[in-house]
Design an enzyme around this catalytic site. Structure first.
Site, PDB file in Angstrom:
ATOM      1  N   ARG A  56      16.455 -29.894  18.113  1.00 31.08           N
ATOM      2  CA  ARG A  56      16.048 -30.240  19.475  1.00 31.08           C
ATOM      3  C   ARG A  56      16.390 -31.699  19.753  1.00 31.08           C
ATOM      4  O   ARG A  56      16.579 -32.506  18.852  1.00 31.08           O
ATOM      5  CB  ARG A  56      14.553 -30.001  19.680  1.00 31.08           C
ATOM      6  CG  ARG A  56      13.636 -30.867  18.820  1.00 31.08           C
ATOM      7  CD  ARG A  56      13.143 -32.110  19.534  1.00 31.08           C
ATOM      8  NE  ARG A  56      12.440 -33.013  18.644  1.00 31.08           N
ATOM      9  CZ  ARG A  56      13.008 -34.047  18.050  1.00 31.08           C
ATOM     10  NH1 ARG A  56      14.281 -34.302  18.197  1.00 31.08           N
ATOM     11  NH2 ARG A  56      12.292 -34.843  17.260  1.00 31.08           N
ATOM     12  N   GLU A  62       8.065 -40.014  23.151  1.00 31.76           N
ATOM     13  CA  GLU A  62       8.289 -40.242  21.717  1.00 31.76           C
ATOM     14  C   GLU A  62       7.036 -40.757  21.029  1.00 31.76           C
ATOM     15  O   GLU A  62       6.380 -41.659  21.529  1.00 31.76           O
ATOM     16  CB  GLU A  62       9.428 -41.267  21.547  1.00 31.76           C
ATOM     17  CG  GLU A  62      10.357 -40.939  20.413  1.00 31.76           C
ATOM     18  CD  GLU A  62      11.014 -39.573  20.597  1.00 31.76           C
ATOM     19  OE1 GLU A  62      10.576 -38.621  19.915  1.00 31.76           O
ATOM     20  OE2 GLU A  62      11.933 -39.448  21.411  1.00 31.76           O
ATOM     21  N   HIS A  63       6.747 -40.198  19.865  1.00 32.47           N
ATOM     22  CA  HIS A  63       5.592 -40.609  19.045  1.00 32.47           C
ATOM     23  C   HIS A  63       4.271 -40.456  19.806  1.00 32.47           C
ATOM     24  O   HIS A  63       3.370 -41.277  19.658  1.00 32.47           O
ATOM     25  CB  HIS A  63       5.752 -42.062  18.569  1.00 32.47           C
ATOM     26  CG  HIS A  63       6.744 -42.213  17.458  1.00 32.47           C
ATOM     27  ND1 HIS A  63       6.455 -41.902  16.147  1.00 32.47           N
ATOM     28  CD2 HIS A  63       8.028 -42.621  17.464  1.00 32.47           C
ATOM     29  CE1 HIS A  63       7.529 -42.136  15.400  1.00 32.47           C
ATOM     30  NE2 HIS A  63       8.494 -42.558  16.172  1.00 32.47           N
ATOM     31  N   GLY A 166      17.326 -37.272  13.671  1.00 30.23           N
ATOM     32  CA  GLY A 166      16.306 -37.290  14.722  1.00 30.23           C
ATOM     33  C   GLY A 166      16.397 -36.070  15.629  1.00 30.23           C
ATOM     34  O   GLY A 166      15.822 -36.052  16.708  1.00 30.23           O
ATOM     35  N   SER A 168      15.611 -33.003  14.454  1.00 36.72           N
ATOM     36  CA  SER A 168      14.675 -32.030  13.861  1.00 36.72           C
ATOM     37  C   SER A 168      15.323 -30.991  12.973  1.00 36.72           C
ATOM     38  O   SER A 168      15.026 -29.805  13.059  1.00 36.72           O
ATOM     39  CB  SER A 168      13.860 -31.326  14.945  1.00 36.72           C
ATOM     40  OG  SER A 168      12.970 -32.229  15.485  1.00 36.72           O
ATOM     41  N   SER A 169      16.189 -31.452  12.081  1.00 42.83           N
ATOM     42  CA  SER A 169      16.742 -30.518  11.091  1.00 42.83           C
ATOM     43  C   SER A 169      15.627 -29.956  10.218  1.00 42.83           C
ATOM     44  O   SER A 169      15.658 -28.781   9.839  1.00 42.83           O
ATOM     45  CB  SER A 169      17.792 -31.220  10.226  1.00 42.83           C
ATOM     46  OG  SER A 169      17.250 -32.368   9.606  1.00 42.83           O
ATOM     47  N   ASP A 213       8.342 -30.686  17.528  1.00 40.61           N
ATOM     48  CA  ASP A 213       9.609 -30.178  17.003  1.00 40.61           C
ATOM     49  C   ASP A 213       9.535 -28.671  16.766  1.00 40.61           C
ATOM     50  O   ASP A 213      10.453 -27.922  17.087  1.00 40.61           O
ATOM     51  CB  ASP A 213       9.959 -30.890  15.685  1.00 40.61           C
ATOM     52  CG  ASP A 213       9.988 -32.403  15.843  1.00 40.61           C
ATOM     53  OD1 ASP A 213      10.064 -32.866  16.995  1.00 40.61           O
ATOM     54  OD2 ASP A 213       9.921 -33.114  14.828  1.00 40.61           O
ATOM     55  N   TYR A 265       6.809 -43.665   9.732  1.00 39.54           N
ATOM     56  CA  TYR A 265       6.192 -42.619  10.567  1.00 39.54           C
ATOM     57  C   TYR A 265       4.678 -42.528  10.363  1.00 39.54           C
ATOM     58  O   TYR A 265       3.891 -42.659  11.309  1.00 39.54           O
ATOM     59  CB  TYR A 265       6.867 -41.274  10.254  1.00 39.54           C
ATOM     60  CG  TYR A 265       6.493 -40.154  11.189  1.00 39.54           C
ATOM     61  CD1 TYR A 265       7.261 -39.881  12.319  1.00 39.54           C
ATOM     62  CD2 TYR A 265       5.378 -39.360  10.961  1.00 39.54           C
ATOM     63  CE1 TYR A 265       6.926 -38.852  13.187  1.00 39.54           C
ATOM     64  CE2 TYR A 265       5.031 -38.334  11.815  1.00 39.54           C
ATOM     65  CZ  TYR A 265       5.809 -38.081  12.923  1.00 39.54           C
ATOM     66  OH  TYR A 265       5.470 -37.062  13.777  1.00 39.54           O
TER      67      TYR A 265
END
Length: 500
Positions: A56, A62-63, A166, A168-169, A213, A265
């Site tokens: 995605r 974000e965050h 970034g 989302s693998s 994600d 993170y």
């Protein structure tokens, strides 16, 4: 009719519903043929079933998912496919054998034991499958599903989402694995439950994921970005203006979220929790109550808004942040004095948070809270803009401005950018993007740029010339692989199961 998120993951007997027609379909057919042949070569038998889940790109927000706020991602066409075969009850040894079509990843073997712990000190790529495996058994038990005696599984993975990008693998891998396991056991749950379960089970690998994600990977619809709300998980279609296109460009700095979690993170997750507790106490909540009840900044938003309303006639929670949190970093001792408790005891039930405390020198509460509250507002402004009656040009300009503001906040207040991303975002803007920002956790990975559809080919050529050429000359990447690192994308479809 059932809401989108209430439906199960669709099961198809052909590839067209997911991959469309033309060259994309031909490419997908080749991939599935290769995957099946490789499966037979490695394991000696055909797979029972295939599952796929996409990567995605987050457009804005974000965050903030782990703080309970809505986000606005879309699925991309790159995905992870899992081929799987369930062993018979009599087959031995009872093992999970996880192989990859990419020879860079050697086979991982684990016992067929849902109770096994994931060894976080010894990071292996197969751990992501074990997250899904453990998550499936935990959830099935909760739902009263008879899972029987654990049996061996043969698994082959084919992923096209670039790792550390970034995009989302990891979520694509965990979601596809979980859905494949369910499919091979003939079990089905609603999409929203799978999204929740996969979010929780990625925590087995040590990242305190917020759920965006997994939610978009499972619930995406072709042609739409999705406004994802949490508690409970819901997805609302968002149609982007037709004249705009999204270009995704990799900074070539790899973001190793699981490896650097304690300083990056998860550190931000802890800082946000501490900011929320301190705000609650400053706004007259008793320290013990704040520690027990306040988990996220969304938990204290109402208190902040009440303060802003009473004293400034505003509904902006950032006013309370400016009033009660100092801009200078806090030491652990300063926070402990305010909350009347030691930090290790506040986080005693979270090993990943205790790792953060060991690594942290100080805590930037003002900056993190300011980012979260302002970013949460930008998400709703983005959706409101899409729904407005502005002309397309005005709409694209406004959406671009929101993306630029988001990037500034991520870079300056949340400090999750890096020099390569800053350079790439600037080049995107210099070449006519309405807006550009880092996307995903940051500290590397990709930027996303909103660009007029008509200039996309020239825009990508300019990026190749101004950002990638010097890196190709240094041998960082091959020219022939450039299409993996910079591409335009339209919103793609979500998770699916294939039975041929």
């Amino acid at each position: 009719m059932a809401k989108h998120e209430e439906l199960p993951v669709p099961v198809f007997s052909s590839l067209e519903p997911v991959y469309g027609g033309g060259s994309q379909l031909e490419e997908a057919e080749l991939r599935f043929d290769r995957l099946k042949s490789k499966f037979v070569e490695v394991f000696g038998q055909d797979p029972d079933v295939f599952a796929r889940s996409p990567g995605r790109v987050n457009l804005i927000g974000e965050h903030i998912d782990y703080e309970g706020y809505s986000v606005l991602p879309m699925a991309i066409r790159q995905d992870t496919i899992v081929a799987i075969r369930r062993h018979g009850a009599g087959e031995s040894p009872k093992l999970l054998r996880i192989a990859n079509v990419n020879d860079k990843y050697t086979m991982c073997t684990y016992p067929a034991d849902p109770e096994q712990e994931v060894d976080l000190k010894n990071h292996k790529w197969g751990h992501y499958f074990i997250c899904g495996y453990k998550g499936y058994y935990e959830f099935a038990k909760l739902k009263g599903v008879d899972v029987g005696v654990p049996v061996g599984l043969d698994v082959l993975i084919d992923g096209t989402v670039p790792t550390g990008s970034g995009l989302s693998s990891s979520a694509a891998f965990v979601c596809a694995s979980t859905i494949a396991i369910m499919a091979t056991f003939d079990v089905s749950f609603p999409k929203k439950e799978i999204a929740q379960l996969t979010c929780e089970c990625e925590r087995h690998i040590g990242t305190q994921s917020g759920g965006m994600d997994q939610a978009i990977s499972v619930m995406a619809k072709s042609g739409f970005a999705e406004l994802i709300d949490f508690n409970p998980i819901r997805a609302t279609d968002v149609q982007l203006p037709a004249g705009g296109s999204l270009v995704i460009a990799h900074s070539l700095a790899e973001s190793q979220k699981a490896v650097t979690a304690a300083t990056n993170y998860n550190n931000r997750v802890v800082e946000c929790r501490l900011a929320a507790i301190v705000l609650a106490i400053k706004l007259r909540m008793k320290p013990q109550q704040a520690i027990a009840e306040v988990k996220t900044l969304s938990d204290v938003e109402e208190l902040c808004v009440s303060f802003a309303s009473d004293h400034h006639g505003s509904s902006d929670p950032v006013i309370a942040v400016k009033e009660f949190l100092k801009e200078e970093p806090y030491t652990a001792e300063e926070i402990e004095k305010i909350i009347e408790e030691s930090l290790p005891s506040v986080f005693s039930n979270s090993p990943t948070s205790l790792d953060v405390l060991k690594a942290a020198k100080h805590f930037k509460l003002f900056q993190r809270a300011s980012h979260v509250y302002s970013e949460a507002r930008r998400v709703h402004s983005f959706r409101d803009t899409v729904l407005s009656d502005l002309s397309e040009e005005e709409m694209l300009t406004k959406l671009g401005d929101l993306m630029n503001d988001s990037h500034y906040s991520c870079s300056i207040l949340y400090e999750c950018s890096c020099p390569e991303l800053e350079e790439l975002v600037k080049i995107c803007r210099d070449n006519g993007a309405f807006g550009a920002r880092l996307t995903g956790a940051g500290w590397g990975g990709c930027a996303v740029a909103l660009v007029k559809e008509s200039i996309v080919p020239q825009f990508i050529l300019n990026l190749k010339d101004q950002f990638y050429r010097s890196r190709i000359e240094k041998g960082v990447i091959n020219n022939s692989d450039l299409g993996l690192y910079v591409f335009a994308s339209k919103p793609s479809s979500g998770a699916a199961v294939f039975k041929f």
